[in-house]
Motif scaffolding. Structure first.
Motif, PDB file in Angstrom:
ATOM      1  N   ARG A 160       0.840  -1.193   0.000  1.00 23.68           N
ATOM      2  CA  ARG A 160       0.000   0.000   0.000  1.00 23.68           C
ATOM      3  C   ARG A 160       0.877   1.246   0.000  1.00 23.68           C
ATOM      4  NH1 ARG A 160      -3.610  -2.154   5.123  1.00 23.68           N
ATOM      5  NH2 ARG A 160      -4.119  -4.176   4.204  1.00 23.68           N
ATOM      6  N   GLU A 161       0.378   2.300  -0.640  1.00 23.37           N
ATOM      7  CA  GLU A 161       1.104   3.565  -0.625  1.00 23.37           C
ATOM      8  C   GLU A 161       0.856   4.301   0.690  1.00 23.37           C
ATOM      9  OE1 GLU A 161       1.633   5.976  -4.367  1.00 23.37           O
ATOM     10  OE2 GLU A 161      -0.150   4.815  -4.942  1.00 23.37           O
ATOM     11  N   PRO A 162       1.841   5.061   1.142  1.00 21.82           N
ATOM     12  CA  PRO A 162       1.650   5.846   2.364  1.00 21.82           C
ATOM     13  C   PRO A 162       0.916   7.145   2.072  1.00 21.82           C
ATOM     14  CG  PRO A 162       3.845   6.220   1.507  1.00 21.82           C
ATOM     15  CD  PRO A 162       3.202   5.195   0.593  1.00 21.82           C
ATOM     16  N   ASN A 163       0.364   7.738   3.106  1.00 20.85           N
ATOM     17  CA  ASN A 163      -0.251   9.056   3.036  1.00 20.85           C
ATOM     18  C   ASN A 163       0.481   9.982   3.992  1.00 20.85           C
ATOM     19  OD1 ASN A 163      -2.513   8.603   1.199  1.00 20.85           O
ATOM     20  ND2 ASN A 163      -3.318   7.275   2.812  1.00 20.85           N
ATOM     21  N   GLY A 164       0.852  11.165   3.515  1.00 16.95           N
ATOM     22  CA  GLY A 164       1.527  12.131   4.369  1.00 16.95           C
ATOM     23  C   GLY A 164       2.974  11.816   4.627  1.00 16.95           C
ATOM     24  N   LEU A 165       3.575  10.955   3.802  1.00 20.32           N
ATOM     25  CA  LEU A 165       4.968  10.565   3.994  1.00 20.32           C
ATOM     26  C   LEU A 165       5.570  10.239   2.634  1.00 20.32           C
ATOM     27  CD1 LEU A 165       6.962   9.967   6.439  1.00 20.32           C
ATOM     28  CD2 LEU A 165       6.456   7.551   5.986  1.00 20.32           C
ATOM     29  N   ALA A 166       6.666  10.887   2.296  1.00 17.93           N
ATOM     30  CA  ALA A 166       7.303  10.683   0.994  1.00 17.93           C
ATOM     31  C   ALA A 166       8.382   9.603   1.102  1.00 17.93           C
ATOM     32  CB  ALA A 166       7.915  11.996   0.496  1.00 17.93           C
ATOM     33  N   VAL A 167       7.979   8.359   0.882  1.00 13.03           N
ATOM     34  CA  VAL A 167       8.915   7.241   0.909  1.00 13.03           C
ATOM     35  C   VAL A 167       8.586   6.284  -0.237  1.00 13.03           C
ATOM     36  CG1 VAL A 167       9.303   7.358   3.404  1.00 13.03           C
ATOM     37  CG2 VAL A 167       7.471   5.906   2.505  1.00 13.03           C
ATOM     38  N   ASP A 168       9.494   5.355  -0.505  1.00 17.06           N
ATOM     39  CA  ASP A 168       9.268   4.361  -1.547  1.00 17.06           C
ATOM     40  C   ASP A 168       8.111   3.446  -1.177  1.00 17.06           C
ATOM     41  OD1 ASP A 168      11.668   5.113  -3.021  1.00 17.06           O
ATOM     42  OD2 ASP A 168      12.800   4.099  -1.440  1.00 17.06           O
ATOM     43  N   SER A 169       7.459   2.894  -2.209  1.00 15.79           N
ATOM     44  CA  SER A 169       6.436   1.882  -1.977  1.00 15.79           C
ATOM     45  C   SER A 169       6.464   0.866  -3.107  1.00 15.79           C
ATOM     46  CB  SER A 169       5.048   2.517  -1.856  1.00 15.79           C
ATOM     47  OG  SER A 169       4.748   3.314  -2.984  1.00 15.79           O
ATOM     48  N   VAL A 170       6.073  -0.356  -2.778  1.00 17.83           N
ATOM     49  CA  VAL A 170       6.035  -1.460  -3.741  1.00 17.83           C
ATOM     50  C   VAL A 170       4.630  -2.036  -3.712  1.00 17.83           C
ATOM     51  CG1 VAL A 170       7.048  -3.655  -4.449  1.00 17.83           C
ATOM     52  CG2 VAL A 170       8.464  -1.943  -3.291  1.00 17.83           C
ATOM     53  N   LEU A 171       3.968  -2.045  -4.879  1.00 18.12           N
ATOM     54  CA  LEU A 171       2.557  -2.405  -4.950  1.00 18.12           C
ATOM     55  C   LEU A 171       2.303  -3.394  -6.068  1.00 18.12           C
ATOM     56  CD1 LEU A 171       1.266   1.290  -5.104  1.00 18.12           C
ATOM     57  CD2 LEU A 171       1.761  -0.002  -3.018  1.00 18.12           C
ATOM     58  N   ALA A 172       1.233  -4.160  -5.928  1.00 19.45           N
ATOM     59  CA  ALA A 172       0.734  -4.988  -7.027  1.00 19.45           C
ATOM     60  C   ALA A 172      -0.198  -4.143  -7.890  1.00 19.45           C
ATOM     61  CB  ALA A 172      -0.002  -6.206  -6.495  1.00 19.45           C
ATOM     62  N   THR A 173      -0.424  -4.588  -9.112  1.00 22.12           N
ATOM     63  CA  THR A 173      -1.357  -3.897 -10.011  1.00 22.12           C
ATOM     64  C   THR A 173      -2.773  -4.366  -9.686  1.00 22.12           C
ATOM     65  OG1 THR A 173      -0.871  -5.601 -11.663  1.00 22.12           O
ATOM     66  CG2 THR A 173       0.322  -3.518 -11.848  1.00 22.12           C
ATOM     67  N   ASN A 174      -3.292  -3.867  -8.570  1.00 16.74           N
ATOM     68  CA  ASN A 174      -4.572  -4.353  -8.041  1.00 16.74           C
ATOM     69  C   ASN A 174      -5.738  -4.110  -8.980  1.00 16.74           C
ATOM     70  OD1 ASN A 174      -4.032  -5.343  -5.171  1.00 16.74           O
ATOM     71  ND2 ASN A 174      -2.996  -3.372  -5.165  1.00 16.74           N
ATOM     72  N   ALA A 175      -5.884  -2.892  -9.466  1.00 13.90           N
ATOM     73  CA  ALA A 175      -7.025  -2.575 -10.325  1.00 13.90           C
ATOM     74  C   ALA A 175      -6.947  -3.337 -11.642  1.00 13.90           C
ATOM     75  CB  ALA A 175      -7.084  -1.071 -10.588  1.00 13.90           C
ATOM     76  N   VAL A 176      -5.766  -3.406 -12.213  1.00 12.87           N
ATOM     77  CA  VAL A 176      -5.586  -4.128 -13.482  1.00 12.87           C
ATOM     78  C   VAL A 176      -5.907  -5.606 -13.308  1.00 12.87           C
ATOM     79  CG1 VAL A 176      -3.899  -4.827 -15.221  1.00 12.87           C
ATOM     80  CG2 VAL A 176      -3.902  -2.476 -14.371  1.00 12.87           C
ATOM     81  N   GLY A 177      -5.442  -6.196 -12.206  1.00  8.75           N
ATOM     82  CA  GLY A 177      -5.711  -7.613 -11.957  1.00  8.75           C
ATOM     83  C   GLY A 177      -7.188  -7.892 -11.767  1.00  8.75           C
ATOM     84  N   ALA A 178      -7.884  -7.005 -11.039  1.00  8.03           N
ATOM     85  CA  ALA A 178      -9.323  -7.176 -10.838  1.00  8.03           C
ATOM     86  C   ALA A 178     -10.075  -7.040 -12.157  1.00  8.03           C
ATOM     87  CB  ALA A 178      -9.825  -6.152  -9.835  1.00  8.03           C
ATOM     88  N   GLU A 179      -9.656  -6.093 -12.962  1.00 10.06           N
ATOM     89  CA  GLU A 179     -10.298  -5.895 -14.257  1.00 10.06           C
ATOM     90  C   GLU A 179     -10.140  -7.140 -15.125  1.00 10.06           C
ATOM     91  OE1 GLU A 179     -10.402  -2.340 -17.629  1.00 10.06           O
ATOM     92  OE2 GLU A 179      -9.282  -2.098 -15.750  1.00 10.06           O
ATOM     93  N   GLU A 180      -8.956  -7.731 -15.087  1.00  3.70           N
ATOM     94  CA  GLU A 180      -8.721  -8.943 -15.874  1.00  3.70           C
ATOM     95  C   GLU A 180      -9.607 -10.090 -15.399  1.00  3.70           C
ATOM     96  OE1 GLU A 180      -4.974 -11.596 -17.596  1.00  3.70           O
ATOM     97  OE2 GLU A 180      -4.659 -10.263 -15.871  1.00  3.70           O
ATOM     98  N   ALA A 181      -9.801 -10.191 -14.089  1.00  7.06           N
ATOM     99  CA  ALA A 181     -10.658 -11.249 -13.534  1.00  7.06           C
ATOM    100  C   ALA A 181     -12.090 -11.116 -14.037  1.00  7.06           C
ATOM    101  CB  ALA A 181     -10.627 -11.187 -12.009  1.00  7.06           C
ATOM    102  N   VAL A 182     -12.629  -9.913 -13.999  1.00  4.02           N
ATOM    103  CA  VAL A 182     -14.009  -9.690 -14.433  1.00  4.02           C
ATOM    104  C   VAL A 182     -14.146  -9.935 -15.933  1.00  4.02           C
ATOM    105  CG1 VAL A 182     -15.847  -7.976 -14.632  1.00  4.02           C
ATOM    106  CG2 VAL A 182     -14.475  -8.101 -12.543  1.00  4.02           C
TER     107      VAL A 182
END
Length: 346
Positions: A160-182
């Motif tokens: 998950r991305e942070p809020n109020g803090l400028a640091v690195d983040s590593v995320l999965a392509t959640n929306a793209v993956g859900a779209e592919e499932a549907v």
């Protein structure tokens, strides 16, 4: 003959002075061997190491840290939603696989989606002077970690991305993956596709719902609010939701379950109702034995090992002095077709 120091429960731990006495060398010689400073002859080093083994001596990590010029402790903190969850466990293992070869120990804890727990544990890990912190944010504000950054603690967010803090983040392509499932379910002819999601306060749950919603819109399918259920956290809750949905006069013909524990509960309900070969399922996140069920479960799989490994490498780069601007690294998901997602509508 008396017991050796540290050889019996309740006795004091052996010290470097005990080692020096056993090896018949100076305290400074033991200190140099323990702290790997060099300047000790091979013969003396062997004597010291034999004494260390005989006495089961363990160096005081805190004291060694105070002597190091870089003040590093050789430790990092890992704060995840629930370390018993297969996703979190896989992230932890990937992080450890990066940390252990570097001689770094990993301290981990569960946040249970509790912002207060996030603040408390982050503060406690900071008090123990961990060199870095890997965090799956539980709250909607991570600005409380700014103080840790100012004191030199490296921070990287994972999942998950942070809020109020400028640091690195590593995320999965959640929306793209859900779209592919549907899209995959719709390609088999399904028009009534239900969405079962985690807490709506969780960014990944919202992203997966956005992918579900956008896919329906792109396919020209109506969004039926009665087929959308949020705040499903456990297999038991998912079981109850699916049972209620399928008992209606207009049940869904397919399920998109947006979290692995939700998928497990949905499968239990289908098997109990004898509908596992009738209702299609695509789950987000793979899980143990999903490929051995009948039908095997089609999933949108995250590359959890890559997520944990990349996050750990980014963290160690920051610890080593990388001052480049914070970045977001996206790790693609993969649709794995196994059978449950390929069932056509009745």
């Amino acid at each position: 003959m008396g017991a050796e120091p540290g050889s019996a429960p309740g006795m004091r731990r052996p010290t470097m002075r005990d080692v020096a006495e056993r090896a018949d060398v100076s305290f400074k010689t033991v200190s140099r061997v323990v702290n790997e400073e060099g300047g000790v002859s091979p013969a003396l080093e062997r004597r010291v190491r034999v004494a260390i083994e005989d006495l089961d001596f363990r160096p005081n990590v805190g004291a060694r840290t105070l002597r190091r010029s870089d003040r590093r402790t050789g430790s990092i903190g890992l704060l995840l939603d629930d370390v018993s969850n297969p996703f979190s466990a896989a992230v932890q293992r990937a992080v450890e696989d990066e940390a252990v070869p570097r001689g770094v120990v990993v301290f981990s804890a569960s946040l249970d989606e509790d912002p207060t727990r996030e603040r408390t544990l982050a503060r406690q890990f900071g008090a123990r002077h961990v060199d870095g912190l890997l965090l799956a944010p539980a709250g909607d504000d991570q600005s409380h970690l700014a103080a840790e950054l100012r004191t030199g603690t490296a921070i990287v967010c994972v999942d998950r991305e942070p809020n109020g803090l400028a640091v690195d983040s590593v995320l999965a392509t959640n929306a793209v993956g859900a779209e592919e499932a549907v899209r995959h379910l719709a390609a088999s002819g399904h028009r009534r596709i239900a969405f079962l999601g985690d807490r709506r306060t969780i960014p990944t749950a919202r992203q997966r719902y956005a992918g579900y919603r956008d896919a329906l819109a792109a396919l020209g399918l109506p969004l039926d609010p009665s087929l959308v259920v949020y705040d499903v956290r456990t297999p038991a809750e998912a079981d109850g939701v699916v049972t209620a949905m399928l008992g209606r006069a207009d049940p869904p013909t397919a399920l998109f379950t947006a979290q692995n524990r939700v998928t497990i509960g949905a499968i239990r309900a289908l098997r109990r109702l004898g509908l596992e070969q009738v209702v299609a399922v695509v789950g987000f996140d793979d899980f143990l034995l999903a490929d051995l069920l009948s039908p095997a479960v089609t999933v949108v799989a995250q590359d959890v090992t890559a997520i944990g490994s990349i996050a750990a490498r980014l963290l160690f780069a920051r610890i080593d002095g990388d001052t480049s601007p914070p970045q977001v690294r996206l790790v693609p998901t993969t649709l794995i077709r196994r059978g449950s997602g390929e069932i056509p509508p009745p």
